[in-house]
Write a protein that holds these residues in place. Structure first.
Motif, PDB file in Angstrom:
ATOM      1  N   ASP A 167     -68.052  -3.383  25.954  1.00 25.84           N
ATOM      2  CA  ASP A 167     -68.325  -2.863  25.549  1.00 25.84           C
ATOM      3  C   ASP A 167     -67.975  -1.579  24.677  1.00 25.84           C
ATOM      4  O   ASP A 167     -68.915  -0.560  26.087  1.00 25.84           O
ATOM      5  N   ARG A 168     -67.085  -1.024  23.772  1.00 21.47           N
ATOM      6  CA  ARG A 168     -66.544   0.516  23.800  1.00 21.47           C
ATOM      7  C   ARG A 168     -67.823   1.097  22.271  1.00 21.47           C
ATOM      8  O   ARG A 168     -67.066   1.442  21.617  1.00 21.47           O
ATOM      9  N   ASN A 169     -69.257   1.506  22.828  1.00 19.04           N
ATOM     10  CA  ASN A 169     -70.207   1.090  21.807  1.00 19.04           C
ATOM     11  C   ASN A 169     -70.422   0.443  21.051  1.00 19.04           C
ATOM     12  O   ASN A 169     -70.675   1.260  19.243  1.00 19.04           O
ATOM     13  N   MET A 212     -63.031 -15.730  43.258  1.00 16.82           N
ATOM     14  CA  MET A 212     -62.154 -17.198  44.299  1.00 16.82           C
ATOM     15  C   MET A 212     -60.525 -16.788  44.753  1.00 16.82           C
ATOM     16  O   MET A 212     -60.075 -18.111  45.059  1.00 16.82           O
ATOM     17  N   GLY A 213     -60.586 -16.519  44.468  1.00 15.81           N
ATOM     18  CA  GLY A 213     -58.832 -16.116  45.678  1.00 15.81           C
ATOM     19  C   GLY A 213     -57.455 -16.385  44.677  1.00 15.81           C
ATOM     20  O   GLY A 213     -56.854 -15.080  44.822  1.00 15.81           O
ATOM     21  N   HIS A 214     -57.198 -16.710  42.980  1.00 17.29           N
ATOM     22  CA  HIS A 214     -55.991 -16.845  42.418  1.00 17.29           C
ATOM     23  C   HIS A 214     -56.860 -16.490  40.983  1.00 17.29           C
ATOM     24  O   HIS A 214     -56.497 -16.555  40.256  1.00 17.29           O
ATOM     25  N   ARG A 215     -58.158 -16.311  40.908  1.00 17.82           N
ATOM     26  CA  ARG A 215     -59.227 -16.303  39.540  1.00 17.82           C
ATOM     27  C   ARG A 215     -61.166 -15.520  39.789  1.00 17.82           C
ATOM     28  O   ARG A 215     -60.989 -15.592  40.848  1.00 17.82           O
ATOM     29  N   SER A 216     -61.348 -14.917  39.257  1.00 13.26           N
ATOM     30  CA  SER A 216     -62.520 -13.835  38.633  1.00 13.26           C
ATOM     31  C   SER A 216     -62.778 -14.818  38.528  1.00 13.26           C
ATOM     32  O   SER A 216     -62.420 -15.668  36.989  1.00 13.26           O
ATOM     33  N   ILE A 217     -64.500 -15.339  38.986  1.00 10.79           N
ATOM     34  CA  ILE A 217     -65.463 -16.143  37.454  1.00 10.79           C
ATOM     35  C   ILE A 217     -66.375 -15.072  37.290  1.00 10.79           C
ATOM     36  O   ILE A 217     -66.968 -14.406  38.308  1.00 10.79           O
ATOM     37  N   VAL A 218     -67.081 -14.754  35.640  1.00 13.95           N
ATOM     38  CA  VAL A 218     -67.446 -13.567  35.779  1.00 13.95           C
ATOM     39  C   VAL A 218     -68.785 -14.612  34.769  1.00 13.95           C
ATOM     40  O   VAL A 218     -68.042 -15.222  33.598  1.00 13.95           O
ATOM     41  N   GLU A 219     -70.233 -14.768  34.954  1.00 13.56           N
ATOM     42  CA  GLU A 219     -71.228 -15.053  34.280  1.00 13.56           C
ATOM     43  C   GLU A 219     -72.104 -13.777  33.282  1.00 13.56           C
ATOM     44  O   GLU A 219     -72.268 -13.017  33.892  1.00 13.56           O
ATOM     45  N   LEU A 220     -71.982 -14.324  32.269  1.00 11.72           N
ATOM     46  CA  LEU A 220     -72.713 -13.483  31.616  1.00 11.72           C
ATOM     47  C   LEU A 220     -74.259 -14.233  30.513  1.00 11.72           C
ATOM     48  O   LEU A 220     -73.864 -15.582  30.386  1.00 11.72           O
ATOM     49  N   THR A 221     -74.812 -13.284  30.198  1.00 14.75           N
ATOM     50  CA  THR A 221     -76.061 -13.790  29.466  1.00 14.75           C
ATOM     51  C   THR A 221     -76.628 -12.636  28.367  1.00 14.75           C
ATOM     52  O   THR A 221     -75.910 -11.830  28.496  1.00 14.75           O
ATOM     53  N   MET A 222     -76.357 -13.684  27.394  1.00 18.11           N
ATOM     54  CA  MET A 222     -75.668 -13.148  25.734  1.00 18.11           C
ATOM     55  C   MET A 222     -77.053 -12.718  24.881  1.00 18.11           C
ATOM     56  O   MET A 222     -78.033 -12.859  25.196  1.00 18.11           O
ATOM     57  N   ASP A 223     -76.370 -11.334  24.181  1.00 24.58           N
ATOM     58  CA  ASP A 223     -77.673 -10.729  23.827  1.00 24.58           C
ATOM     59  C   ASP A 223     -77.994 -12.033  22.996  1.00 24.58           C
ATOM     60  O   ASP A 223     -80.014 -11.581  23.217  1.00 24.58           O
ATOM     61  N   VAL A 232     -57.992 -10.323  40.151  1.00 28.18           N
ATOM     62  CA  VAL A 232     -59.129  -9.899  40.143  1.00 28.18           C
ATOM     63  C   VAL A 232     -59.828  -9.398  39.310  1.00 28.18           C
ATOM     64  O   VAL A 232     -59.417  -7.828  38.578  1.00 28.18           O
ATOM     65  N   PHE A 233     -61.107  -9.162  39.273  1.00 31.06           N
ATOM     66  CA  PHE A 233     -62.044  -8.750  37.989  1.00 31.06           C
ATOM     67  C   PHE A 233     -63.494  -8.540  38.514  1.00 31.06           C
ATOM     68  O   PHE A 233     -63.693 -10.201  37.474  1.00 31.06           O
ATOM     69  N   LEU A 234     -64.336  -7.584  38.680  1.00 32.49           N
ATOM     70  CA  LEU A 234     -65.555  -7.975  39.094  1.00 32.49           C
ATOM     71  C   LEU A 234     -66.366  -7.070  38.628  1.00 32.49           C
ATOM     72  O   LEU A 234     -66.877  -5.739  39.584  1.00 32.49           O
ATOM     73  N   PRO A 235     -66.492  -6.868  37.055  1.00 31.47           N
ATOM     74  CA  PRO A 235     -67.296  -5.909  36.841  1.00 31.47           C
ATOM     75  C   PRO A 235     -69.374  -6.194  37.195  1.00 31.47           C
ATOM     76  O   PRO A 235     -68.711  -6.989  37.938  1.00 31.47           O
ATOM     77  N   GLN A 236     -69.643  -5.578  37.878  1.00 33.24           N
ATOM     78  CA  GLN A 236     -70.756  -4.419  38.038  1.00 33.24           C
ATOM     79  C   GLN A 236     -72.032  -5.613  36.575  1.00 33.24           C
ATOM     80  O   GLN A 236     -71.985  -5.437  35.920  1.00 33.24           O
ATOM     81  N   PRO A 237     -72.753  -6.060  37.722  1.00 27.64           N
ATOM     82  CA  PRO A 237     -73.911  -6.761  36.791  1.00 27.64           C
ATOM     83  C   PRO A 237     -74.537  -6.628  35.805  1.00 27.64           C
ATOM     84  O   PRO A 237     -75.242  -4.714  36.776  1.00 27.64           O
ATOM     85  N   GLY A 238     -74.673  -6.329  34.915  1.00 27.65           N
ATOM     86  CA  GLY A 238     -75.165  -5.713  33.813  1.00 27.65           C
ATOM     87  C   GLY A 238     -74.227  -5.072  33.110  1.00 27.65           C
ATOM     88  O   GLY A 238     -75.107  -3.831  31.754  1.00 27.65           O
ATOM     89  N   THR A 239     -73.408  -4.901  33.184  1.00 26.68           N
ATOM     90  CA  THR A 239     -72.027  -4.097  32.949  1.00 26.68           C
ATOM     91  C   THR A 239     -72.131  -4.968  31.243  1.00 26.68           C
ATOM     92  O   THR A 239     -72.313  -5.930  31.151  1.00 26.68           O
TER      93      THR A 239
END
Length: 374
Positions: free
Chosen positions: A288-290, A314-325, A338-345
């Motif tokens: 999100d860029r504003n 998960m070794g060969h991929r990353s799983i990202v779970e999101l709560t939609m606005d 590897v893609f591990l954004p912090q919770p709340g991002t």
């Protein structure tokens, strides 16, 4: 593409069967050609193993016909015993005779002079990499070696059809892929028609020329693995092969509005509830860029914003779970590496519209094939 009629080794036609008044098979039909591997795929209790036993002849169907090599072996008036059908059997427990040596196990079902039987056993043991183990007893072999010995024994009489019931389920995960590949190579070389029962989609995708997806005693979809995966007959079929995301909507004027843009839904009545299905790997994420992220391509539709609730590597991929606005729903996306954004991002999500399927909600009706989103 179906087998040439002259190459059909097995045909089951409109098979029905019940246990104690409970229907376990209903209207099951399929064909199996020379050298073809067909997987009966489905959850436990859907009727896969019952159908295999009916084909083998150890159980008799209530309705329908079983044809082996163009010959009716079971119908309403006749029932040929298993030993007369020329069908090989291979099960998950391998069923090797513990009191016989491995070479004797392989040669057990063969007829003819002893030297010929011994040579056939020796050749098959060499083919499965057990040429040095013929004098051993089953308990002296590892699980993978016992599986290969069981395969050699099943193939020794050169059966035109081989039935396999979860034959790899007892193997260590580390060995399973290699042994499956070796088994498939041997079966193709022998030209054996194979009916394989499994509840693992990955195994079916790896081994099958055709998949027959079963549910509640019926075959709900048949086809090549690529077609089954990419053209699921309903939400449950899509969900059986992978995780899915479900986005709900309501039809208005043959279209469904969603936070991700409009989806065309021809043929569905106004106010019909629909489910838009997309797999996690087909969701696209941008930071999100504003509110001024990159412009989406037409195939991506309209981006919608969510916030990361959890991210896992998960070794060969990353799983990202999101709560939609827009509604608080949970969506899941996967990306390589590897893609591990912090919770709340905050992230913008967009859909690959060419990889979406639109189905009416099951309580209304079930389509025979999905609408591809447009």
């Amino acid at each position: 593409m179906r087998p040439d009629p002259g190459e059909i080794r097995l045909a089951v036609e409109d098979i029905g069967h019940s246990y104690d008044g409970t229907r376990v098979l209903e209207g099951v039909s399929l064909e199996l050609g020379r050298g073809e591997v067909t997987c009966l795929l489905g959850p436990s209790g859907c009727g896969k193993s019952t159908l295999l036993r009916i084909v083998a002849g150890v159980e008799r169907q209530d309705e329908g016909v079983v044809v082996v090599g163009g010959r009716v072996v079971s119908d309403a008036t006749r029932h040929m015993p298993p030993e007369s059908r020329g069908i090989g059997l291979m099960f998950q427990d391998f069923a090797l005779f513990p009191h016989l040596r491995i070479a004797q196990n392989v040669a057990f079902g063969l007829r003819g002079p002893a030297p010929e039987r011994a040579e056939r056993a020796r050749a098959l043991l060499a083919r499965v990499g057990l040429e040095r183990h013929g004098a051993k007893y089953p308990h002296q072999l590892s699980g993978g070696e016992q599986q290969r010995a069981a395969l050699a024994r099943a193939l020794a009489p050169r059966p035109p059809i081989l039935l396999m019931d979860e034959p790899f389920s007892g193997l260590d995960n580390r060995l399973r892929d290699g042994i499956r590949d070796e088994t498939l190579d041997i079966l193709k070389e022998e030209g054996t028609a194979v009916l394989l029962v499994t509840h693992e989609p990955e195994e079916a995708m790896r081994m099958a020329d055709r998949i027959a997806l079963m549910r509640d005693g019926r075959i709900v979809q048949q086809g090549a693995p690529y077609n089954i995966y990419n053209n699921p007959v309903d939400k449950e079929a899509a969900m059986f092969f992978s995780d899915i995301n479900v986005i709900h909507g309501v039809v208005t004027n043959f279209a469904t509005e969603t936070p991700f843009g409009q989806f065309l839904t021809p043929g569905l009545a106004d106010r019909a509830d629909v489910e838009i299905i997309i797999r996690p790997q087909h969701l696209k994420m941008d930071f999100d860029r504003n509110g001024a992220g990159p412009l989406p391509t037409p195939s991506d539709g309209v981006p919608a914003r969510g916030r990361v609730s959890r991210a896992r590597f998960m070794g060969h991929r990353s799983i990202v779970e999101l709560t939609m606005d827009h509604d608080g729903s949970q969506l899941k996306a996967t990306v390589p590496g590897v893609f591990l954004p912090q919770p709340g991002t905050p992230l913008w999500l967009s859909l690959r519209r060419d990889r979406c399927f639109v189905f009416p909600c099951r309580e209304q009706s079930v389509l025979k094939s999905p609408y591809f989103a447009q």
